[in-house]
Design a protein around this motif. Structure first.
Motif, mmCIF file in Angstrom:
data_model
loop_
_atom_site.group_PDB
_atom_site.id
_atom_site.type_symbol
_atom_site.label_atom_id
_atom_site.label_comp_id
_atom_site.label_asym_id
_atom_site.label_seq_id
_atom_site.Cartn_x
_atom_site.Cartn_y
_atom_site.Cartn_z
ATOM 1 N N LYS A 1 0.824 -1.211 0.000
ATOM 2 C CA LYS A 1 0.000 0.000 0.000
ATOM 3 C C LYS A 1 0.858 1.261 0.000
ATOM 4 N N GLU A 2 1.994 1.236 0.717
ATOM 5 C CA GLU A 2 2.901 2.390 0.705
ATOM 6 C C GLU A 2 3.365 2.706 -0.711
ATOM 7 N N GLN A 3 3.527 1.665 -1.510
ATOM 8 C CA GLN A 3 3.979 1.838 -2.889
ATOM 9 C C GLN A 3 2.813 1.976 -3.864
ATOM 10 N N ARG A 4 1.605 2.041 -3.307
ATOM 11 C CA ARG A 4 0.382 2.197 -4.102
ATOM 12 C C ARG A 4 0.250 1.124 -5.186
ATOM 13 N N LEU A 5 0.539 -0.106 -4.776
ATOM 14 C CA LEU A 5 0.403 -1.243 -5.681
ATOM 15 C C LEU A 5 -0.859 -2.019 -5.340
ATOM 16 N N SER A 6 -1.559 -2.470 -6.345
ATOM 17 C CA SER A 6 -2.674 -3.380 -6.122
ATOM 18 C C SER A 6 -2.103 -4.777 -5.858
ATOM 19 N N GLN A 7 -2.942 -5.643 -5.317
ATOM 20 C CA GLN A 7 -2.509 -7.028 -5.148
ATOM 21 C C GLN A 7 -2.162 -7.629 -6.503
ATOM 22 N N GLU A 8 -2.932 -7.279 -7.494
ATOM 23 C CA GLU A 8 -2.693 -7.801 -8.844
ATOM 24 C C GLU A 8 -1.344 -7.350 -9.382
ATOM 25 N N LYS A 9 -1.003 -6.083 -9.199
ATOM 26 C CA LYS A 9 0.266 -5.559 -9.715
ATOM 27 C C LYS A 9 1.445 -6.176 -8.955
ATOM 28 N N LEU A 10 1.334 -6.293 -7.626
ATOM 29 C CA LEU A 10 2.398 -6.935 -6.855
ATOM 30 C C LEU A 10 2.581 -8.378 -7.316
ATOM 31 N N ALA A 11 1.475 -9.076 -7.514
ATOM 32 C CA ALA A 11 1.549 -10.462 -7.977
ATOM 33 C C ALA A 11 2.249 -10.547 -9.328
ATOM 34 N N GLU A 12 1.927 -9.623 -10.213
ATOM 35 C CA GLU A 12 2.569 -9.589 -11.531
ATOM 36 C C GLU A 12 4.072 -9.381 -11.395
ATOM 37 N N TYR A 13 4.483 -8.405 -10.588
ATOM 38 C CA TYR A 13 5.913 -8.131 -10.389
ATOM 39 C C TYR A 13 6.640 -9.321 -9.764
ATOM 40 N N ALA A 14 5.946 -10.050 -8.878
ATOM 41 C CA ALA A 14 6.568 -11.170 -8.165
ATOM 42 C C ALA A 14 6.448 -12.494 -8.928
ATOM 43 N N GLY A 15 5.667 -12.513 -9.994
ATOM 44 C CA GLY A 15 5.469 -13.758 -10.732
ATOM 45 C C GLY A 15 4.577 -14.737 -9.986
ATOM 46 N N LEU A 16 3.613 -14.193 -9.224
ATOM 47 C CA LEU A 16 2.691 -15.013 -8.440
ATOM 48 C C LEU A 16 1.258 -14.679 -8.851
ATOM 49 N N HIS A 17 0.299 -15.420 -8.328
ATOM 50 C CA HIS A 17 -1.102 -15.181 -8.652
ATOM 51 C C HIS A 17 -1.693 -14.162 -7.675
ATOM 52 N N ARG A 18 -2.608 -13.338 -8.162
ATOM 53 C CA ARG A 18 -3.229 -12.295 -7.347
ATOM 54 C C ARG A 18 -3.921 -12.872 -6.114
ATOM 55 N N THR A 19 -4.629 -13.979 -6.281
ATOM 56 C CA THR A 19 -5.329 -14.553 -5.129
ATOM 57 C C THR A 19 -4.350 -15.065 -4.071
ATOM 58 N N TYR A 20 -3.166 -15.476 -4.510
ATOM 59 C CA TYR A 20 -2.130 -15.930 -3.577
ATOM 60 C C TYR A 20 -1.665 -14.768 -2.702
ATOM 61 N N ILE A 21 -1.505 -13.590 -3.284
ATOM 62 C CA ILE A 21 -1.111 -12.404 -2.502
ATOM 63 C C ILE A 21 -2.174 -12.101 -1.453
ATOM 64 N N GLY A 22 -3.440 -12.163 -1.836
ATOM 65 C CA GLY A 22 -4.523 -11.932 -0.884
ATOM 66 C C GLY A 22 -4.499 -12.933 0.255
ATOM 67 N N MET A 23 -4.253 -14.192 -0.065
ATOM 68 C CA MET A 23 -4.193 -15.231 0.962
ATOM 69 C C MET A 23 -3.020 -15.006 1.909
ATOM 70 N N ILE A 24 -1.904 -14.528 1.378
ATOM 71 C CA ILE A 24 -0.734 -14.224 2.209
ATOM 72 C C ILE A 24 -1.071 -13.075 3.156
ATOM 73 N N GLU A 25 -1.687 -12.023 2.626
ATOM 74 C CA GLU A 25 -2.023 -10.860 3.451
ATOM 75 C C GLU A 25 -3.027 -11.210 4.548
ATOM 76 N N ARG A 26 -3.872 -12.205 4.314
ATOM 77 C CA ARG A 26 -4.846 -12.637 5.323
ATOM 78 C C ARG A 26 -4.297 -13.767 6.207
ATOM 79 N N ALA A 27 -3.024 -14.107 6.044
ATOM 80 C CA ALA A 27 -2.349 -15.157 6.822
ATOM 81 C C ALA A 27 -3.008 -16.523 6.618
ATOM 82 N N GLU A 28 -3.470 -16.776 5.415
ATOM 83 C CA GLU A 28 -4.104 -18.051 5.093
ATOM 84 C C GLU A 28 -3.146 -19.027 4.419
ATOM 85 N N LYS A 29 -1.976 -18.575 4.038
ATOM 86 C CA LYS A 29 -0.996 -19.417 3.352
ATOM 87 C C LYS A 29 0.314 -19.432 4.114
#
Length: 73
Positions: free
Chosen positions: A19-47
């Motif tokens: 959020k500090e970098q004003r990135l969406s979960q989708e954009k962070l996932a793209e930069y990291a080579g991961l799936h958007r839903t995976y980023i959401g699961m990480i942020e919610r401590a589900e993975k």
């Protein structure tokens, strides 16, 4: 510290730096080579994330991976 606590700390930190970098979960996932839903699961401590993916996220956020593990509460 329980394993759930470290997942929560990590998830909060990913969300904070994203959020500090004003990135969406989708954009962070793209930069990291991961799936958007995976980023959401990480942020919610589900993975339970691997070290390889921790490194990918840190690189995508352009920060030292230790910052993602710091308990700043």
């Amino acid at each position: 510290m329980s394993s759930n606590s470290i997942l929560e700390i990590f998830g909060r930190n990913v969300q904070k730096y994203r959020k500090e970098q004003r990135l969406s979960q989708e954009k962070l996932a793209e930069y990291a080579g991961l799936h958007r839903t995976y980023i959401g699961m990480i942020e919610r401590a589900e993975k339970n994330i691997t070290l390889v993916n921790i490194e990918k996220i840190a690189k995508a956020l352009n920060i030292n991976l230790t910052k993602l593990l710091e308990n700043n509460e």
